[in-house]
Design a protein around this motif. Structure first.
Motif, mmCIF file in Angstrom:
data_model
loop_
_atom_site.group_PDB
_atom_site.id
_atom_site.type_symbol
_atom_site.label_atom_id
_atom_site.label_comp_id
_atom_site.label_asym_id
_atom_site.label_seq_id
_atom_site.Cartn_x
_atom_site.Cartn_y
_atom_site.Cartn_z
ATOM 1 N N LYS A 33 0.772 -1.235 0.000
ATOM 2 C CA LYS A 33 0.000 0.000 0.000
ATOM 3 C C LYS A 33 0.804 1.287 0.000
ATOM 4 O O LYS A 33 0.304 2.316 -0.424
ATOM 5 N N VAL A 34 2.034 1.258 0.509
ATOM 6 C CA VAL A 34 2.798 2.507 0.495
ATOM 7 C C VAL A 34 3.429 2.709 -0.878
ATOM 8 O O VAL A 34 3.626 1.735 -1.619
ATOM 9 N N PRO A 35 3.748 3.946 -1.251
ATOM 10 C CA PRO A 35 4.373 4.195 -2.557
ATOM 11 C C PRO A 35 5.750 3.542 -2.646
ATOM 12 O O PRO A 35 6.417 3.309 -1.634
ATOM 13 N N GLY A 36 6.171 3.257 -3.839
ATOM 14 C CA GLY A 36 7.494 2.703 -4.054
ATOM 15 C C GLY A 36 8.554 3.790 -4.095
ATOM 16 O O GLY A 36 8.281 4.969 -3.840
ATOM 17 N N TRP A 37 9.772 3.372 -4.441
ATOM 18 C CA TRP A 37 10.882 4.318 -4.560
ATOM 19 C C TRP A 37 10.554 5.360 -5.627
ATOM 20 O O TRP A 37 9.929 5.033 -6.635
ATOM 21 N N PRO A 38 10.911 6.635 -5.441
ATOM 22 C CA PRO A 38 11.764 7.208 -4.388
ATOM 23 C C PRO A 38 11.010 7.747 -3.182
ATOM 24 O O PRO A 38 11.615 8.271 -2.260
ATOM 25 N N VAL A 39 9.674 7.630 -3.185
ATOM 26 C CA VAL A 39 8.902 8.181 -2.074
ATOM 27 C C VAL A 39 9.009 7.311 -0.829
ATOM 28 O O VAL A 39 9.253 7.796 0.274
ATOM 29 N N SER A 40 8.852 5.995 -1.001
ATOM 30 C CA SER A 40 8.877 5.114 0.154
ATOM 31 C C SER A 40 9.311 3.713 -0.282
ATOM 32 O O SER A 40 9.951 3.558 -1.324
ATOM 33 N N PHE A 41 8.952 2.693 0.488
ATOM 34 C CA PHE A 41 9.499 1.357 0.288
ATOM 35 C C PHE A 41 8.525 0.384 -0.375
ATOM 36 O O PHE A 41 8.783 -0.815 -0.412
ATOM 37 N N GLY A 42 7.411 0.859 -0.869
ATOM 38 C CA GLY A 42 6.429 -0.033 -1.470
ATOM 39 C C GLY A 42 7.028 -0.960 -2.515
ATOM 40 O O GLY A 42 7.866 -0.561 -3.313
ATOM 41 N N ASP A 43 6.594 -2.226 -2.509
ATOM 42 C CA ASP A 43 7.138 -3.229 -3.423
ATOM 43 C C ASP A 43 6.101 -4.338 -3.566
ATOM 44 O O ASP A 43 5.852 -5.091 -2.622
ATOM 45 N N GLN A 44 5.487 -4.446 -4.733
ATOM 46 C CA GLN A 44 4.416 -5.415 -4.925
ATOM 47 C C GLN A 44 4.904 -6.864 -4.842
ATOM 48 O O GLN A 44 4.182 -7.743 -4.372
ATOM 49 N N ASN A 45 6.120 -7.114 -5.287
ATOM 50 C CA ASN A 45 6.657 -8.474 -5.211
ATOM 51 C C ASN A 45 6.850 -8.909 -3.764
ATOM 52 O O ASN A 45 6.516 -10.039 -3.384
ATOM 53 N N LYS A 46 7.398 -8.013 -2.955
ATOM 54 C CA LYS A 46 7.578 -8.329 -1.540
ATOM 55 C C LYS A 46 6.229 -8.468 -0.848
ATOM 56 O O LYS A 46 6.062 -9.309 0.047
ATOM 57 N N ALA A 47 5.282 -7.653 -1.250
ATOM 58 C CA ALA A 47 3.941 -7.727 -0.663
ATOM 59 C C ALA A 47 3.349 -9.114 -0.874
ATOM 60 O O ALA A 47 2.837 -9.748 0.062
ATOM 61 N N ARG A 48 3.430 -9.600 -2.098
ATOM 62 C CA ARG A 48 2.886 -10.921 -2.411
ATOM 63 C C ARG A 48 3.601 -12.008 -1.593
ATOM 64 O O ARG A 48 2.967 -12.927 -1.054
ATOM 65 N N GLU A 49 4.910 -11.884 -1.516
ATOM 66 C CA GLU A 49 5.705 -12.880 -0.792
ATOM 67 C C GLU A 49 5.306 -12.947 0.681
ATOM 68 O O GLU A 49 5.103 -14.035 1.231
ATOM 69 N N TYR A 50 5.179 -11.784 1.316
ATOM 70 C CA TYR A 50 4.836 -11.768 2.733
ATOM 71 C C TYR A 50 3.412 -12.262 2.973
ATOM 72 O O TYR A 50 3.155 -13.027 3.917
ATOM 73 N N LEU A 51 2.475 -11.855 2.145
ATOM 74 C CA LEU A 51 1.092 -12.273 2.329
ATOM 75 C C LEU A 51 0.940 -13.783 2.139
ATOM 76 O O LEU A 51 0.158 -14.440 2.831
ATOM 77 N N GLN A 52 1.697 -14.338 1.214
ATOM 78 C CA GLN A 52 1.659 -15.790 1.016
ATOM 79 C C GLN A 52 2.286 -16.524 2.192
ATOM 80 O O GLN A 52 1.832 -17.617 2.560
ATOM 81 N N LYS A 53 3.314 -15.938 2.796
ATOM 82 C CA LYS A 53 3.913 -16.539 3.987
ATOM 83 C C LYS A 53 2.900 -16.593 5.126
ATOM 84 O O LYS A 53 2.834 -17.580 5.874
ATOM 85 N N ALA A 54 2.111 -15.538 5.268
ATOM 86 C CA ALA A 54 1.089 -15.517 6.318
ATOM 87 C C ALA A 54 0.082 -16.636 6.114
ATOM 88 O O ALA A 54 -0.339 -17.299 7.069
ATOM 89 N N LEU A 55 -0.296 -16.880 4.865
ATOM 90 C CA LEU A 55 -1.264 -17.930 4.567
ATOM 91 C C LEU A 55 -0.682 -19.323 4.816
ATOM 92 O O LEU A 55 -1.406 -20.247 5.195
ATOM 93 N N LYS A 56 0.613 -19.476 4.609
ATOM 94 C CA LYS A 56 1.235 -20.776 4.878
ATOM 95 C C LYS A 56 1.194 -21.096 6.364
ATOM 96 O O LYS A 56 1.073 -22.254 6.763
ATOM 97 N N ILE A 57 1.295 -20.080 7.195
ATOM 98 C CA ILE A 57 1.252 -20.289 8.641
ATOM 99 C C ILE A 57 -0.164 -20.650 9.081
ATOM 100 O O ILE A 57 -0.370 -21.529 9.920
ATOM 101 N N ASP A 58 -1.157 -19.973 8.514
ATOM 102 C CA ASP A 58 -2.561 -20.231 8.885
ATOM 103 C C ASP A 58 -3.430 -20.064 7.646
ATOM 104 O O ASP A 58 -3.971 -18.987 7.395
#
Length: 245
Positions: free
Chosen positions: A152-177
């Motif tokens: 949800k946050v903007p990507g570079w150069p404004v902030s750290f937003g990254d759609q690839n990382k977002a997908r990776e983290y959200l999928q990790k959450a689903l693997k846990i539960d």
């Protein structure tokens, strides 16, 4: 005016809207149910930590859901102090770090501007620190929260937003539960914003089928309502796409 100076953050309960002239950071805040409903499963956590998290969580929901928008920034200030005190007392507790990240992000959502960008970076730092200690703390809340931030946050150069990382983290959450109502809801939100509507609907259906958790019926009912609203918006979007082809 520079984009950074016109950036604002707002809380989303469904699909993000199109950006107007001012840049808007659509930041999904991990909900009260995401944190508090997981407390009984956190057997490894110190009882004192969880008591502090529980108290802070209840204070957070009062401000975030029952305080008028124009008064939230001021109302969050005592919570920032409480979260810092909890972290000072339990500096190595990932649960306290997650709660601190939630309060910082919620305050950022209420205030907007450059200070908001600073707070979301602080929130990310706390979550990454918590991940190093116990990535499964609060049954994967770290990954759901990180995924939402990166999405949800903007990507570079404004902030750290990254759609690839977002997908990776959200999928990790689903693997846990895999059947967690919040993990499925937030992953569905991400997928919908990527235009992956069919899979988004699948995860929303999982969220809607999740049983209400004892003691957290109100929070889960609220999440179900959000899931239904998101389904309605997806159906509208899909209908428009079909009509243009």
């Amino acid at each position: 005016m520079e984009p950074q100076k016109t950036a604002t953050i707002k809380l989303l309960t469904g699909l993000s809207t199109n950006m107007d002239n001012d840049m808007k950071i659509h930041l999904v805040i991990a909900s009260f149910s995401l944190l508090v409903s997981m407390l009984p499963q956190s057997f490894a956590a110190d009882a004192g930590v969880m008591a502090g998290v529980d108290t802070l969580s209840h204070n957070w929901v009062k401000v975030n859901y029952f305080t008028p928008k124009q008064k939230r920034v001021a109302a969050f200030q005592p919570l920032i102090i409480q979260a810092k005190a909890l972290l000072d007392r339990y500096p190595d507790a990932p649960e306290a770090m997650i709660m601190g990240a939630l309060v910082l992000s919620s305050t950022a959502a209420a205030e907007g501007g450059l200070d908001a960008l600073v707070k979301v970076r602080q929130a990310r730092r706390l979550l990454l620190q918590a991940e190093k200690i116990n990535p499964k703390a609060l049954d994967g809340a770290i990954y759901t929260f990180l995924g939402s931030l990166y999405a949800k946050v903007p990507g570079w150069p404004v902030s750290f937003g990254d759609q690839n990382k977002a997908r990776e983290y959200l999928q990790k959450a689903l693997k846990i539960d895999p059947k967690n109502i919040d993990a499925n809801y937030f992953y569905a939100d991400f997928l919908a914003e990527q235009g992956e509507y069919a899979e988004a609907v699948t995860h929303l259906q999982v969220a809607l089928q999740a049983p209400l958790r004892a003691g957290h019926e109100d929070a889960d009912t609220g999440r179900r309502h959000e899931a239904v609203r998101m389904l309605d918006k997806i159906n509208v979007k899909r209908g428009r796409e079909i009509s243009t082809h």
